[in-house]
Write a protein that holds these residues in place. Structure first.
Motif, PDB file in Angstrom:
ATOM      1  N   TRP A   8       0.855  -1.183   0.000  1.00 30.75           N
ATOM      2  CA  TRP A   8       0.000   0.000   0.000  1.00 30.75           C
ATOM      3  C   TRP A   8       0.895   1.239   0.000  1.00 30.75           C
ATOM      4  CZ3 TRP A   8      -5.044   0.753  -0.738  1.00 30.75           C
ATOM      5  CH2 TRP A   8      -5.553   2.022  -0.491  1.00 30.75           C
ATOM      6  N   ARG A   9       0.711   2.087  -1.009  1.00 33.03           N
ATOM      7  CA  ARG A   9       1.472   3.332  -1.103  1.00 33.03           C
ATOM      8  C   ARG A   9       0.493   4.500  -1.088  1.00 33.03           C
ATOM      9  NH1 ARG A   9       7.017   2.675  -2.284  1.00 33.03           N
ATOM     10  NH2 ARG A   9       6.969   4.620  -1.116  1.00 33.03           N
ATOM     11  N   GLN A  10       0.823   5.516  -0.314  1.00 30.71           N
ATOM     12  CA  GLN A  10      -0.040   6.682  -0.189  1.00 30.71           C
ATOM     13  C   GLN A  10       0.836   7.863   0.214  1.00 30.71           C
ATOM     14  OE1 GLN A  10      -3.425   5.885   2.269  1.00 30.71           O
ATOM     15  NE2 GLN A  10      -4.079   8.028   2.324  1.00 30.71           N
ATOM     16  N   ILE A  45      15.330   3.834  -4.095  1.00 33.40           N
ATOM     17  CA  ILE A  45      16.171   5.021  -3.918  1.00 33.40           C
ATOM     18  C   ILE A  45      17.101   5.195  -5.118  1.00 33.40           C
ATOM     19  CG2 ILE A  45      18.058   5.994  -2.521  1.00 33.40           C
ATOM     20  CD1 ILE A  45      16.576   4.700  -0.063  1.00 33.40           C
ATOM     21  N   GLY A  46      17.622   4.093  -5.634  1.00 34.94           N
ATOM     22  CA  GLY A  46      18.481   4.134  -6.821  1.00 34.94           C
ATOM     23  C   GLY A  46      17.773   4.689  -8.041  1.00 34.94           C
ATOM     24  N   LYS A  47      16.457   4.514  -8.092  1.00 29.73           N
ATOM     25  CA  LYS A  47      15.653   5.031  -9.205  1.00 29.73           C
ATOM     26  C   LYS A  47      15.111   6.434  -8.929  1.00 29.73           C
ATOM     27  CE  LYS A  47      13.693   0.506 -10.369  1.00 29.73           C
ATOM     28  NZ  LYS A  47      12.410  -0.220 -10.435  1.00 29.73           N
ATOM     29  N   GLY A  48      15.418   6.957  -7.731  1.00 39.23           N
ATOM     30  CA  GLY A  48      14.902   8.279  -7.370  1.00 39.23           C
ATOM     31  C   GLY A  48      13.464   8.263  -6.883  1.00 39.23           C
ATOM     32  N   GLU A  49      12.974   7.090  -6.503  1.00 32.95           N
ATOM     33  CA  GLU A  49      11.608   6.954  -6.003  1.00 32.95           C
ATOM     34  C   GLU A  49      11.619   6.921  -4.480  1.00 32.95           C
ATOM     35  OE1 GLU A  49       9.436   3.709  -7.828  1.00 32.95           O
ATOM     36  OE2 GLU A  49      10.528   3.982  -9.708  1.00 32.95           O
ATOM     37  N   PRO A  50      10.498   7.306  -3.839  1.00 30.87           N
ATOM     38  CA  PRO A  50      10.474   7.271  -2.375  1.00 30.87           C
ATOM     39  C   PRO A  50      10.499   5.831  -1.850  1.00 30.87           C
ATOM     40  CG  PRO A  50       8.336   7.965  -3.236  1.00 30.87           C
ATOM     41  CD  PRO A  50       9.266   7.853  -4.403  1.00 30.87           C
ATOM     42  N   PRO A  51      11.262   5.597  -0.775  1.00 30.47           N
ATOM     43  CA  PRO A  51      11.311   4.244  -0.206  1.00 30.47           C
ATOM     44  C   PRO A  51      10.017   3.894   0.515  1.00 30.47           C
ATOM     45  CG  PRO A  51      12.548   5.770   1.153  1.00 30.47           C
ATOM     46  CD  PRO A  51      12.106   6.539  -0.057  1.00 30.47           C
ATOM     47  N   VAL A  52       9.842   2.613   0.783  1.00 33.36           N
ATOM     48  CA  VAL A  52       8.713   2.108   1.559  1.00 33.36           C
ATOM     49  C   VAL A  52       9.026   2.355   3.035  1.00 33.36           C
ATOM     50  CG1 VAL A  52       7.421   0.036   2.209  1.00 33.36           C
ATOM     51  CG2 VAL A  52       8.165   0.356  -0.172  1.00 33.36           C
ATOM     52  N   ALA A  53       8.125   3.038   3.726  1.00 30.78           N
ATOM     53  CA  ALA A  53       8.314   3.292   5.155  1.00 30.78           C
ATOM     54  C   ALA A  53       7.729   2.133   5.954  1.00 30.78           C
ATOM     55  CB  ALA A  53       7.633   4.595   5.552  1.00 30.78           C
ATOM     56  N   PHE A  54       8.490   1.677   6.957  1.00 30.78           N
ATOM     57  CA  PHE A  54       7.988   0.613   7.828  1.00 30.78           C
ATOM     58  C   PHE A  54       8.680   0.711   9.172  1.00 30.78           C
ATOM     59  CE2 PHE A  54      11.471  -1.168   5.336  1.00 30.78           C
ATOM     60  CZ  PHE A  54      12.227  -1.874   6.256  1.00 30.78           C
ATOM     61  N   ASP A  55       7.983   0.242  10.203  1.00 27.27           N
ATOM     62  CA  ASP A  55       8.523   0.278  11.556  1.00 27.27           C
ATOM     63  C   ASP A  55       9.330  -0.979  11.851  1.00 27.27           C
ATOM     64  OD1 ASP A  55       7.423   2.717  12.249  1.00 27.27           O
ATOM     65  OD2 ASP A  55       5.572   1.831  13.001  1.00 27.27           O
ATOM     66  N   HIS A  56      10.418  -0.782  12.544  1.00 28.97           N
ATOM     67  CA  HIS A  56      11.243  -1.888  13.043  1.00 28.97           C
ATOM     68  C   HIS A  56      12.141  -1.321  14.119  1.00 28.97           C
ATOM     69  CE1 HIS A  56      15.028  -0.594  11.139  1.00 28.97           C
ATOM     70  NE2 HIS A  56      14.234  -0.109  10.200  1.00 28.97           N
ATOM     71  N   ASP A  57      12.713  -2.172  14.914  1.00 28.37           N
ATOM     72  CA  ASP A  57      13.638  -1.708  15.935  1.00 28.37           C
ATOM     73  C   ASP A  57      14.791  -2.697  16.071  1.00 28.37           C
ATOM     74  OD1 ASP A  57      14.835  -0.219  17.921  1.00 28.37           O
ATOM     75  OD2 ASP A  57      13.420  -0.775  19.468  1.00 28.37           O
ATOM     76  N   CYS A  58      14.594  -3.766  16.824  1.00 23.56           N
ATOM     77  CA  CYS A  58      15.718  -4.632  17.192  1.00 23.56           C
ATOM     78  C   CYS A  58      16.150  -5.583  16.073  1.00 23.56           C
ATOM     79  CB  CYS A  58      15.374  -5.437  18.440  1.00 23.56           C
ATOM     80  SG  CYS A  58      14.146  -6.737  18.152  1.00 23.56           S
ATOM     81  N   ARG A  59      15.221  -5.995  15.223  1.00 23.60           N
ATOM     82  CA  ARG A  59      15.479  -6.985  14.160  1.00 23.60           C
ATOM     83  C   ARG A  59      16.000  -8.315  14.709  1.00 23.60           C
ATOM     84  NH1 ARG A  59      16.306  -4.915   8.381  1.00 23.60           N
ATOM     85  NH2 ARG A  59      15.309  -2.887   8.456  1.00 23.60           N
ATOM     86  N   GLU A  60      15.667  -8.602  15.957  1.00 27.18           N
ATOM     87  CA  GLU A  60      16.100  -9.852  16.584  1.00 27.18           C
ATOM     88  C   GLU A  60      14.922 -10.645  17.136  1.00 27.18           C
ATOM     89  OE1 GLU A  60      19.139  -9.011  19.449  1.00 27.18           O
ATOM     90  OE2 GLU A  60      20.418  -8.033  17.982  1.00 27.18           O
TER      91      GLU A  60
END
Length: 95
Positions: A8-10, A45-60
């Protein structure tokens, strides 16, 4: 393996949003779901497009902040697993 991510992109609260399909090739079964999103963001980002935003913290697998709905299931198809600990081996080629 190849995966198709429908995200979902908005642009903002007042903008109309929709699902955008991103095809990811050469995905390793040992990658976590968040690593796949990181790879997608590098490509965007390499294409100049906005990245997908998502929440994360520890990744463990400890904090639980990386909650997603994946294929209609909270955190995806693996039971008792956070999204950061969900590996691509739980999916089939072409999912």
């Amino acid at each position: 393996m190849k995966l198709i991510l429908k995200i979902w992109r908005q642009e903002g609260q007042t903008q109309k949003g929709g699902l955008v399909a991103y095809t990811m090739g050469d995905v390793s079964p040992d990658m976590s779901f968040l690593e796949v999103l990181d790879t997608l963001n590098e490509q965007l980002i390499g294409k100049g497009e906005p990245p997908v935003a998502f929440d994360h913290d520890c990744r463990e697998g400890i904090c639980g902040s990386c909650g997603f709905m994946i294929s209609g299931e909270a955190h995806g198809p693996a039971k008792l697993t956070t999204t950061c600990q969900l590996f691509m081996r739980h999916f089939k080629d072409g999912d």
